[in-house]
Design an enzyme around this catalytic site. Structure first.
Site, PDB file in Angstrom:
ATOM      1  N   GLY A 158     -13.865  -1.274  -6.898  1.00  0.00           N
ATOM      2  CA  GLY A 158     -15.174  -0.662  -6.644  1.00  0.00           C
ATOM      3  C   GLY A 158     -15.230   0.126  -5.365  1.00  0.00           C
ATOM      4  N   GLY A 159     -14.070   0.651  -4.900  1.00  0.00           N
ATOM      5  CA  GLY A 159     -14.076   1.472  -3.681  1.00  0.00           C
ATOM      6  C   GLY A 159     -14.720   0.719  -2.536  1.00  0.00           C
TER       7      GLY A 159
ATOM      8  CD  GLU B  21      -4.716   4.401  -3.445  1.00  0.00           C
ATOM      9  OE1 GLU B  21      -5.926   4.161  -3.425  1.00  0.00           O
ATOM     10  OE2 GLU B  21      -3.986   4.138  -4.423  1.00  0.00           O
TER      11      GLU B  21
ATOM     12  CB  THR C 176      -9.303  -0.276  -8.059  1.00  0.00           C
ATOM     13  OG1 THR C 176      -8.978   0.962  -7.469  1.00  0.00           O
ATOM     14  CG2 THR C 176      -8.826  -1.407  -7.158  1.00  0.00           C
TER      15      THR C 176
ATOM     16  NE  ARG D 277      -4.114   1.813   0.901  1.00  0.00           N
ATOM     17  CZ  ARG D 277      -5.070   2.178   0.057  1.00  0.00           C
ATOM     18  NH1 ARG D 277      -5.030   1.798  -1.214  1.00  0.00           N
ATOM     19  NH2 ARG D 277      -6.100   2.882   0.478  1.00  0.00           N
TER      20      ARG D 277
ATOM     21  CB  SER E  70      -7.095  -0.220   1.336  1.00  0.00           C
ATOM     22  OG  SER E  70      -7.543  -0.803   0.135  1.00  0.00           O
ATOM     23  CB  SER E  71     -12.534  -0.790   0.378  1.00  0.00           C
ATOM     24  OG  SER E  71     -12.966   0.364   1.030  1.00  0.00           O
TER      25      SER E  71
ATOM     26  CB  THR F 205      -6.005   0.753  -6.145  1.00  0.00           C
ATOM     27  OG1 THR F 205      -6.826   1.886  -6.409  1.00  0.00           O
ATOM     28  CG2 THR F 205      -5.228   0.987  -4.872  1.00  0.00           C
TER      29      THR F 205
HETATM   30  O1  DON Z   1      -7.911   1.211  -1.605  1.00  0.00           O
HETATM   31  C1  DON Z   1      -9.077   1.535  -1.778  1.00  0.00           C
HETATM   32  O2  DON Z   1     -10.000   1.166  -1.067  1.00  0.00           O
HETATM   33  C2  DON Z   1      -9.440   2.413  -2.967  1.00  0.00           C
HETATM   34  N1  DON Z   1      -8.288   3.178  -3.358  1.00  0.00           N
HETATM   35  C3  DON Z   1      -9.955   1.545  -4.049  1.00  0.00           C
HETATM   36  C4  DON Z   1     -10.478   2.368  -5.177  1.00  0.00           C
HETATM   37  C5  DON Z   1     -11.305   1.623  -6.108  1.00  0.00           C
HETATM   38  O3  DON Z   1     -11.635   0.486  -5.949  1.00  0.00           O
HETATM   39  C6  DON Z   1     -11.716   2.400  -7.275  1.00  0.00           C
HETATM   40  N2  DON Z   1     -12.736   1.752  -7.990  1.00  0.00           N
HETATM   41  N3  DON Z   1     -13.808   2.188  -8.023  1.00  0.00           N
END
Ligand code: DON
Length: 579
Positions: free
Chosen positions: A481-482, A429, A390, A117, A461-462, A408
């Protein structure tokens, strides 16, 4: 019963015994326990003989298969897939970003979590993310060098190769170098991403050179080359960490960032470190799920949801009540996400509590069987578009090594900032920190002190790369997908346990609740009308959204030795392939 081709010396009976012993050792745990110290895998499993890869881009899947055919293992293939995605799918991940990986090592049956990360630079200053009037500055949080954390992906690839791979790093990076140098035809997602972010790209000269070569986004069918990134990947292959974090590339990164108003120093890059951590392990309905620990919130949330649900007999309920309980469990897990989680090297988190089945018992008692609990009524402390920037890929090799990796640069095309002469697109990020307490980030996630930015700290992070071990089947699951990553993976685990194949898991309709905003996002058709009506009657606010996610799944049937691979049917360009 047929067994994998690669076991000629053993007869079926011995193999069956081996399998039974392995699975009883691996799955005999109290089904109600969740552990952070996992490491007990199905040790005696032998490989399927063949290999399977699913990724979001066919060039990347083919690059991984190429490296396997040259004698590499799943981890060399992972380096090839990740580096190729950096070239062909820069809107989603790349060497200017980071990743999280759950891997299973066939030769000793152990699982590991690799945390590559990004980190905050030492000079991070929360004032940079505020306007003069104290309101959140969404531009510095999402665009340009201030939005970028120190990249972790190059160090993560070096780590994977050095500690787990069989081939020299250079060989695993070779397909990506070749594609970057010779060129490829960008797919519609990349063209759309560049078009969507054209205005921001236009603010930085090296970004224009890379993404708008003729002053406009590339068109379908045109060949697109990235010679600067080819050279950077080559240096990484030749010199390892020194090829990126010291010397020529590092100097260019720092000087470009600083010239454009950022605050990186050479020391930030030199001191970047990959962290290996204990994965989170949760047992649910006879399956053992190995997933991401903090600084991802994903594994904690998935474990908490599964622990809550394991106290209900869902199979005896109608769909509406089953869905109601899943949504209520999601709501409670995301509340804890906002309140407690952050970088384990910086914050003390009550993980024993959050992962305990007794804690889940308590939360379960707060759920009404027929009525939604408004999030505002739960003790604790705004909405966003779930996207699919991502990327996630899944690999099983012939020996049975497994890689589940989510990568990501955060929002589409990250910060849109490319460092001069490197081809490296920097992530954005920093927005994954709670830059302003209790103000939503781009995914609508809220956060508190635990996830406040600090020098050298990793942003929460998710990402939830996961491996599901069953007595008869193994599934490798993950998605972008965030905030929706967590619920996608959860629903993917349900689909796997229900016996769906790789395409069935990746293609399954989705729904999502994240505490705040207090609503259920759903894809068209996920609930039939009667279920939707019943959920509404119980007090759930349902909102139909455009499809989200980009799940890439591989599965391994341990009885037949069969592999299956699929890329999310919602998107173009992905490829799941067995070779
Ligand atoms: O690490 C994370 O949770 C985010 N940076 C992920 C971002 C992501 O999945 C973007 N897609 N929609």
């Amino acid at each position: 019963m047929r067994f994998p081709l690669k076991w000629p010396a053993l007869n079926g009976r011995v193999l069956l015994l081996g399998l039974l012993l392995a699975s009883s050792a691996a799955y005999a745990d109290d089904p109600r326990t969740t552990q952070t110290a996992g490491h007990k895998g199905p040790t005696a499993l032998r490989g399927p003989g063949r290999a399977a890869i699913a990724s979001a881009n066919f060039h990347a899947t083919e690059a991984g298969l190429e490296v396997l055919s040259k004698g590499g293992n799943a981890f060399d293939a992972a380096v090839a897939v990740a580096s190729t995605l950096s070239v062909v799918e820069p809107e989603s991940s790349g060497i200017g970003g980071g990743f999280m990986a759950v891997i299973h090592r066939a030769w000793d049956g152990k699982q590991f979590f690799i945390d590559a990360r990004e980190t905050a630079p030492a000079a991070v200053n929360v004032k940079d993310y505020l306007n003069k009037d104290g309101t959140p500055n969404r531009d510095t949080a999402l665009n340009g060098p201030l939005s970028a954390g120190i990249p972790g992906e190059p160090a993560g690839l070096v780590w994977l190769s050095k500690h787990y791979g069989k081939l020299p790093l250079k060989d695993a990076l070779a397909p990506a170098v070749r594609i970057a140098r010779d060129g490829f035809e960008p797919d519609s997602r990349l063209i759309n991403a560049i078009t969507e972010r054209q205005k921001d790209i236009g603010r930085w000269p090296a970004s224009v050179t890379k993404f708008l070569p003729d002053g406009k986004p590339p068109v379908a069918g045109a060949v697109w080359r990235d010679p600067d990134q080819a050279r950077t990947l080559e240096l990484l292959g030749e010199k390892g960490l020194d090829g990126f974090y010291r010397g020529e590339v590092a100097q260019k990164l720092v000087s470009s960032v600083r010239a454009a108003g950022g605050n990186w120093t050479a020391k930030d890059l030199e001191s970047y470190q990959v962290k290996e951590r204990e994965p989170i392990t949760v047992n649910y309905r006879g399956y053992r799920i190995v997933t991401a620990p903090p600084p991802s919130s994903g594994g904690v949330a998935v474990a908490e949801i599964l622990n809550i649900l394991s106290g209900f007999d869902l199979s005896k309920m109608d769909t509406a009540h089953r869905m109601h309980l899943v949504i209520e469990a999601m709501r409670r897990a995301f509340r804890d996400h906002n309140d407690y989680l952050g970088d384990p090297d910086f914050v003390k988190m009550p993980l024993d509590m959050l992962l305990s089945p007794y804690y889940a018992d308590g939360l379960r008692q707060t759920i009404l069987m027929d009525k939604a609990t408004p999030s505002s009524m739960l003790p604790s402390s705004a909405g966003a578009e779930p996207g699919m920037h991502t990327t996630h890929f899944s690999i099983i090799d012939g020996e049975g090594n497994i890689a589940s990796i989510t990568l990501t640069v955060n929002y589409t095309l990250g910060s849109t900032f490319v460092a001069q002469g490197t081809g490296v697109l920097l992530n954005d990020e920093m927005d994954d920190f709670a830059l302003v307490p209790n103000k939503p980030n781009v995914y609508g996630l809220l956060g508190s002190k635990a996830n406040a930015p600090e020098p050298g700290k990793r942003m929460l992070s998710s990402m939830t790369p996961s491996i599901v071990f069953g007595a008869d089947r193994i599934g490798v699951i993950g998605s972008p997908g965030g905030s929706t990553i967590i619920t996608q993976v959860l629903e993917g685990i349900f689909a796997f346990i229900d016996g769906k194949n790789a395409l069935g898991i990746a293609g399954q309709k989705r729904f999502h609740h994240q505490f705040m905003p207090d609503r259920v996002d759903m894809e068209d058709g996920v609930f039939d009308k009667a279920t939707a009506d019943e959920l509404t009657r119980m007090g759930h606010a349902l909102k139909q959204r455009e499809p989200w996610g980009y799940m890439n799944v591989v599965t391994w049937d341990l009885k037949s030795g069969t592999l299956d691979a699929a890329s999310d049917p919602r998107r173009p360009s992905g490829l799941g392939k067995v070779q």
